[in-house]
Enzyme design. Structure first.
Site, PDB file in Angstrom:
ATOM      1  N   TRP A 102       0.829  -1.222   0.000  1.00 28.89           N
ATOM      2  CA  TRP A 102       0.000   0.000   0.000  1.00 28.89           C
ATOM      3  C   TRP A 102       0.852   1.256   0.000  1.00 28.89           C
ATOM      4  O   TRP A 102       0.524   2.232  -0.673  1.00 28.89           O
ATOM      5  CB  TRP A 102      -1.000  -0.027   1.166  1.00 28.89           C
ATOM      6  CG  TRP A 102      -1.974  -1.145   0.988  1.00 28.89           C
ATOM      7  CD1 TRP A 102      -2.099  -2.250   1.762  1.00 28.89           C
ATOM      8  CD2 TRP A 102      -2.916  -1.315  -0.101  1.00 28.89           C
ATOM      9  NE1 TRP A 102      -3.063  -3.081   1.246  1.00 28.89           N
ATOM     10  CE2 TRP A 102      -3.582  -2.537   0.119  1.00 28.89           C
ATOM     11  CE3 TRP A 102      -3.259  -0.561  -1.221  1.00 28.89           C
ATOM     12  CZ2 TRP A 102      -4.566  -3.022  -0.751  1.00 28.89           C
ATOM     13  CZ3 TRP A 102      -4.244  -1.031  -2.079  1.00 28.89           C
ATOM     14  CH2 TRP A 102      -4.882  -2.243  -1.838  1.00 28.89           C
ATOM     15  N   ASP A 173      -2.139   6.737   6.194  1.00 25.38           N
ATOM     16  CA  ASP A 173      -3.149   5.823   5.654  1.00 25.38           C
ATOM     17  C   ASP A 173      -3.518   4.881   6.797  1.00 25.38           C
ATOM     18  O   ASP A 173      -2.740   4.016   7.173  1.00 25.38           O
ATOM     19  CB  ASP A 173      -2.556   5.046   4.470  1.00 25.38           C
ATOM     20  CG  ASP A 173      -3.512   3.985   3.941  1.00 25.38           C
ATOM     21  OD1 ASP A 173      -4.594   3.803   4.518  1.00 25.38           O
ATOM     22  OD2 ASP A 173      -3.155   3.329   2.937  1.00 25.38           O
ATOM     23  N   LYS A 197     -13.284  -1.826   6.034  1.00 26.39           N
ATOM     24  CA  LYS A 197     -12.608  -2.704   6.997  1.00 26.39           C
ATOM     25  C   LYS A 197     -13.192  -2.498   8.392  1.00 26.39           C
ATOM     26  O   LYS A 197     -13.805  -3.387   8.947  1.00 26.39           O
ATOM     27  CB  LYS A 197     -11.112  -2.444   6.974  1.00 26.39           C
ATOM     28  CG  LYS A 197     -10.549  -2.841   5.619  1.00 26.39           C
ATOM     29  CD  LYS A 197      -9.159  -2.400   5.382  1.00 26.39           C
ATOM     30  CE  LYS A 197      -8.761  -2.554   3.938  1.00 26.39           C
ATOM     31  NZ  LYS A 197      -8.888  -3.900   3.405  1.00 26.39           N
TER      32      LYS A 197
HETATM   33  C1  LIG Z   1      -3.707   0.041   4.053  1.00 22.70           C
HETATM   34  C2  LIG Z   1      -4.567   0.150   2.832  1.00 22.70           C
HETATM   35  N1  LIG Z   1      -4.496   1.270   2.084  1.00 22.70           N
HETATM   36  C3  LIG Z   1      -5.236   1.433   0.973  1.00 22.70           C
HETATM   37  C4  LIG Z   1      -6.121   0.455   0.554  1.00 22.70           C
HETATM   38  C5  LIG Z   1      -6.931   0.677  -0.700  1.00 22.70           C
HETATM   39  O1  LIG Z   1      -8.243   0.946  -0.369  1.00 22.70           O
HETATM   40  P1  LIG Z   1      -9.359   1.098  -1.498  1.00 22.70           P
HETATM   41  O2  LIG Z   1      -9.458  -0.235  -2.186  1.00 22.70           O
HETATM   42  O3  LIG Z   1     -10.582   1.445  -0.735  1.00 22.70           O
HETATM   43  O4  LIG Z   1      -8.932   2.166  -2.433  1.00 22.70           O
HETATM   44  C6  LIG Z   1      -6.244  -0.728   1.297  1.00 22.70           C
HETATM   45  C7  LIG Z   1      -7.178  -1.768   0.869  1.00 22.70           C
HETATM   46  O5  LIG Z   1      -7.171  -2.896   1.306  1.00 22.70           O
HETATM   47  C8  LIG Z   1      -5.444  -0.877   2.465  1.00 22.70           C
HETATM   48  O6  LIG Z   1      -5.519  -1.991   3.211  1.00 22.70           O
END
Ligand SMILES: Cc1ncc(COP(=O)(O)O)c(C=O)c1O
Length: 362
Positions: A102, A173, A197
């Site tokens: 991520w 994040d 989540k």
């Molecule tokens: C830590 C983290 N950041 C970003 C995301 C991306 O989120 P989204 O799919 O809602 O854009 C996720 C998705 O699992 C995540 O776990």
């Protein structure tokens, strides 16, 4: 009662009480005679929901009044772009910590807009992943902000501490951690998390931003990517994801009923401790590849020493009502996501299954 405990990473398990409430209100939301899905976002009824959810979030996280809260579409992934577009300012330099998949995605987006310094990266030693201490980081004191991923949901690598960046705003994040543990919001410039989540269902992303950071974005930023836009229109620039917002509002009131973030954190700590204890006491049958100091509270990843047993573990667990334990395709192994909605009984059932599986196959 539901028959399955869902350990999936997201969209993840929701509290049963939230699902039942949504079911009850499906055809007639609060006496309006229509479903929440059919209500205009500019009606007084929806405005009341928006105001209440903001007030609940402020209360749960003790968010100071100089922070704005937005409920936005686009997922955390859109924030990977919005953060640099809006915060880079004129010097266009930012620091990022690279701890996994991520963070790398956030870094790739930021590089489109500015000069990005990777101040530190997760390191692997003897197969164990950890995050370097801050005194080993190469920070740029004139960076517009420092971005980090509080919990890498895929590997289960968590900071467990908040970087100290002095006057450099901190961008976090918190997608898999928000509301799972108490934080001091005033340490952050911006925090974001998509809802699927710990905060509700997919479709809405919560952004908490200190108001002085709502700046002039980089040239040619589309209006839907400017924090300024959402500040001006209070998240109502265009039609927001109303049903997802509604589910988040139910999750927030459910969390208040559980006693708030401090109370759920104690439960979360017990849940995580139970699983890590089974792993650590399994005499190597199960192994964690994360340094103890960086083990995740919410996404517990582990491997079977004999990888040939992994598929069998997953399918037998599924039959026992312990669903969606397969690790992410980039990581393999097993991952148990135990967000706020996962009851302690679910974690205990998994821990008992792990003990039994090891006994039968060890
Ligand atoms: C830590 C983290 N950041 C970003 C995301 C991306 O989120 P989204 O799919 O809602 O854009 C996720 C998705 O699992 C995540 O776990």
């Amino acid at each position: 009662m539901r028959k399955v405990y869902n350990f999936g990473a997201g969209p993840a398990m929701l509290p049963e009480a939230v699902l039942l409430k949504a079911q009850k209100e499906m055809l007639d939301w609060k006496g309006t005679g229509v479903s929440l899905m059919e209500i205009g976002h500019r009606t007084p009824e929806f405005q009341a929901l928006a105001d209440q959810s903001e007030a609940d979030l402020r209360e749960l996280m003790a968010i100071p009044s100089n922070y704005k809260i937005f409920f936005l579409p686009g997922g955390a992934t859109a924030q990977f772009s919005m953060v640099p577009m809006n915060l880079l300012g004129i010097n266009k330099k930012a620091d990022y910590i690279d701890t996994g998949v991520w963070s790398k995605k956030a870094i790739a987006e930021a590089k489109r807009f500015g000069d990005i310094n990777i101040a530190a990266a997760a390191c692997e030693e003897n197969g164990i992943l950890s995050i370097p201490e801050q005194d080993e980081w190469k920070l740029n004191p004139s960076a517009a902000y420092l971005h980090y991923t509080a919990n890498e949901t895929i590997s289960g690598l968590e900071f467990q501490w908040v970087p100290d960046t002095g006057n450099v705003p901190l961008a976090a994040d918190m997608t898999s951690l928000m509301l799972a543990q108490p934080i001091d919001v005033s340490q952050f410039g911006i925090i974001y998390a998509s809802a699927q989540k710990n905060l509700g269902q997919a479709g809405v992303t919560i952004v908490i931003i200190r108001d002085d950071l709502i700046r002039e974005p980089v040239a040619n930023t589309p209006a839907t990517y400017m924090y300024k836009t959402y500040q001006k229109y209070d998240s109502f620039y265009n039609t927001p994801p109303t049903y997802s917002w509604y589910i988040s509002s139910l999750v927030l009131s459910w969390l208040k009923e559980q006693g708030g973030v401090e109370a759920i954190y104690k439960v979360n700590q017990r849940k995580a401790a139970r699983l890590y204890a089974v792993i650590d006491e399994s005499k190597g049958f199960y192994e964690s590849r994360i340094a103890v100091k960086n083990r995740s509270l919410c996404s517990v990843s582990f491997y079977l020493k004999n990888d040939a047993l992994t598929e069998q573990f997953i399918s037998e667990a599924h039959e026992a009502g312990l669903a969606y334990l397969k690790g992410h395709r980039f990581a393999g192994g097993i991952r148990a996501c135990i967000y706020n909605a996962m009851p302690e009984e679910g974690v205990n059932a998994l821990a008992d299954f792990m003990l039994d599986f090891a006994k039968r196959n060890g």
